[in-house]
Design a protein around this motif. Structure first.
Motif, short mmCIF file in Angstrom:
data_model
loop_
_atom_site.label_atom_id
_atom_site.label_comp_id
_atom_site.label_asym_id
_atom_site.label_seq_id
_atom_site.Cartn_x
_atom_site.Cartn_y
_atom_site.Cartn_z
N TYR A 292 -29.41 16.41 52.63
CA TYR A 292 -28.71 16.82 53.85
C TYR A 292 -27.29 17.30 53.54
O TYR A 292 -26.85 18.33 54.05
CB TYR A 292 -28.68 15.66 54.84
CG TYR A 292 -27.86 15.95 56.07
CD1 TYR A 292 -28.25 16.94 56.97
CD2 TYR A 292 -26.68 15.25 56.33
CE1 TYR A 292 -27.48 17.21 58.10
CE2 TYR A 292 -25.93 15.51 57.45
CZ TYR A 292 -26.32 16.50 58.33
OH TYR A 292 -25.56 16.78 59.45
N LEU A 293 -26.60 16.56 52.70
CA LEU A 293 -25.22 16.91 52.40
C LEU A 293 -25.11 18.21 51.60
O LEU A 293 -24.09 18.90 51.67
CB LEU A 293 -24.52 15.77 51.65
CG LEU A 293 -24.24 14.52 52.48
CD1 LEU A 293 -23.52 13.46 51.64
CD2 LEU A 293 -23.43 14.84 53.73
N GLN A 294 -26.15 18.55 50.85
CA GLN A 294 -26.15 19.84 50.16
C GLN A 294 -26.08 20.99 51.18
O GLN A 294 -25.39 21.99 50.96
CB GLN A 294 -27.40 19.98 49.29
CG GLN A 294 -27.34 19.19 48.00
CD GLN A 294 -28.63 19.26 47.20
OE1 GLN A 294 -29.69 19.61 47.73
NE2 GLN A 294 -28.54 18.94 45.93
N GLN A 295 -26.78 20.81 52.30
CA GLN A 295 -26.73 21.83 53.35
C GLN A 295 -25.34 21.90 53.97
O GLN A 295 -24.81 23.00 54.20
CB GLN A 295 -27.76 21.50 54.43
CG GLN A 295 -29.20 21.50 53.96
CD GLN A 295 -30.14 21.11 55.09
OE1 GLN A 295 -30.18 21.75 56.15
NE2 GLN A 295 -30.91 20.05 54.89
N SER A 322 -20.94 16.99 47.55
CA SER A 322 -20.78 17.26 48.98
C SER A 322 -19.33 17.49 49.37
O SER A 322 -19.04 17.88 50.49
CB SER A 322 -21.34 16.08 49.79
OG SER A 322 -20.61 14.90 49.52
N MET A 323 -18.41 17.26 48.44
CA MET A 323 -16.99 17.44 48.71
C MET A 323 -16.55 18.86 48.37
O MET A 323 -16.92 19.39 47.32
CB MET A 323 -16.16 16.45 47.90
CG MET A 323 -14.67 16.52 48.18
SD MET A 323 -13.74 15.31 47.19
CE MET A 323 -13.49 16.21 45.68
N THR A 324 -15.77 19.45 49.26
CA THR A 324 -15.20 20.78 49.02
C THR A 324 -13.69 20.69 49.11
O THR A 324 -13.15 20.07 50.03
CB THR A 324 -15.71 21.79 50.06
OG1 THR A 324 -17.14 21.82 50.03
CG2 THR A 324 -15.17 23.19 49.76
N ALA A 325 -13.01 21.29 48.12
CA ALA A 325 -11.55 21.28 48.10
C ALA A 325 -11.02 22.67 48.44
O ALA A 325 -11.39 23.65 47.82
CB ALA A 325 -11.05 20.85 46.72
#
Length: 379
Positions: A292-295, A322-325
């Motif tokens: 789910y977090l990949q989506q 799943s984290m984006t900076a």
């Protein structure tokens, strides 16, 4: 995008008022976890002493964490912080003339380097693998790890930009060179599946306060059974002794397996919280969480790019967590301004880290990214 975890949102009261996207720093507190904390407190209030219950809860938590990462219970030690876990290994690792090099990376959390450089015997034998754009290619491990390398210490996921490393491929390289592999899983455990046997990890540590949904005061140290028996801790205590030796002052006997690395009485209230938090993760399934977090991560990167935000770190799904900076010159100020808009994120240096969990949804990310983009345009 189908949201399959809607029924769990009610377990997290903070979601009623905030868009909570700071799981890389502190996971949102769930009601079952809060009730476990209250239960520990209630036992003390009305019983005065809850030692047997606390020891039982500690063993239950050990078993659940072992299940979470595919380990045996005797391969798990319960400590109070990841720093303690790393220090325990660094202080007891045998120094040999032909096997004395320690490999770290510049994407490790700073405390990792602080600990290894504080070790008198290793401080002049530490080598850093340097990343390119916050990422490390496998060829760099091939080059830097040699037959003199005693231990290679790496993060599973970068705390700064969410870059995810392929642990199994790195394990194959370092083991071929005769090095041990030590994995810091603080930014991966709870939202990325981990199987220490399949990944061939020698040592792993993580804490519960981030994606594992607990509170500060509990960390886990996994040590492969056959390795643990060879190590003699220099940081120890009565919890690290065999039961028959606990009160024998002159003849200490280390406990079997990783338990020998436990020290004094742990933070039981944090263990109560950890037990329920891990139970929630096991109930949902970390594999389901990751899918789910990949989506959500794909959407975050794509929508953020559409809004003109600069992504720091990996863009591909293969090397992303799943984290984006997102780049933000005044990240701490932006973090505070977003909180005023009911969005909680985690700033670090010059980035805003957006780190959702299974209880978040696409609408929340749309709102958070839109507000972040607006603030960046005003700067």
């Amino acid at each position: 995008m189908t949201y399959q975890f809607h029924s769990y949102r009610s377990l997290f009261p903070i979601l009623s008022d905030y868009v909570y996207l700071a799981n890389c720093s502190q996971g949102a507190l769930a009601l079952p976890v809060s009730k476990a904390i209250e239960e520990y407190n209630r036992q003390l209030l009305f019983s005065g002493r809850n030692w047997k219950q606390s020891i039982a809860k500690m063993e239950e938590t050990r078993e659940k964490f072992a299940k979470l990462i595919g380990a045996e219970t005797d391969e798990i030690a319960i400590l109070t912080s990841v720093s303690d876990a790393i220090s325990a290994i660094a202080s007891c690792l045998p120094f040999r003339n032909k096997k004395k090099k320690i490999i770290l990376t510049d994407i490790d959390f700073p405390t990792v380097a602080h600990i290894w450089l504080a070790q008198e015997q290793f401080k002049n034998n530490v080598t850093f693998i340097h990343s390119t754009n916050g990422m490390i290619h496998l060829t760099q491990y091939e080059k830097e790890v040699t037959n003199e390398t005693l231990l290679t210490c790496i993060p599973h996921v970068s705390f700064y930009n969410g870059y995810k490393q392929n642990i199994k491929e790195i394990a194959d390289i370092v083991h071929r060179k005769g090095s041990l592999l030590f994995v810091d899983a603080y930014q991966s455990a709870g939202h990325i599946p981990i199987n220490v046997k399949e990944m061939d990890i020698d040592i792993l540590t993580t804490g519960t306060r981030k994606y594992m949904l607990g509170i500060p005061g509990v960390a886990f140290l996994y040590i492969k059974k056959e390795l643990a028996q060879q190590l003699k801790p220099k940081l120890t205590g009565w919890f690290g002794q065999e039961s028959t030796a606990v009160f024998n002052m002159s003849n200490p006997v280390f406990a079997t397996g990783a338990r020998r690395f436990e020290t004094g009485t742990p933070s039981f209230i944090s263990i109560y919280a950890a037990c329920e938090a891990i139970n929630l993760l096991l109930q949902i399934g970390v594999h389901n969480i990751q899918l789910y977090l990949q989506q959500l991560a794909d959407y975050t990167r794509n929508f953020g790019a559409e809004k003109g935000l600069q992504i720091i770190g990996p863009f591909s799904a293969e090397s992303s967590s799943s984290m984006t900076a997102f780049y933000a010159k005044n990240a701490l100020k932006v973090e505070q301004l977003l909180k005023e808009k009911k969005v909680i994120v985690a700033a670090r240096n010059d980035v805003i880290r957006i780190a959702p969990h299974f209880y978040n949804n696409k609408d929340e990310l749309t709102y958070a990214i839109t507000e972040l983009a607006r603030l960046m345009m005003e700067k």
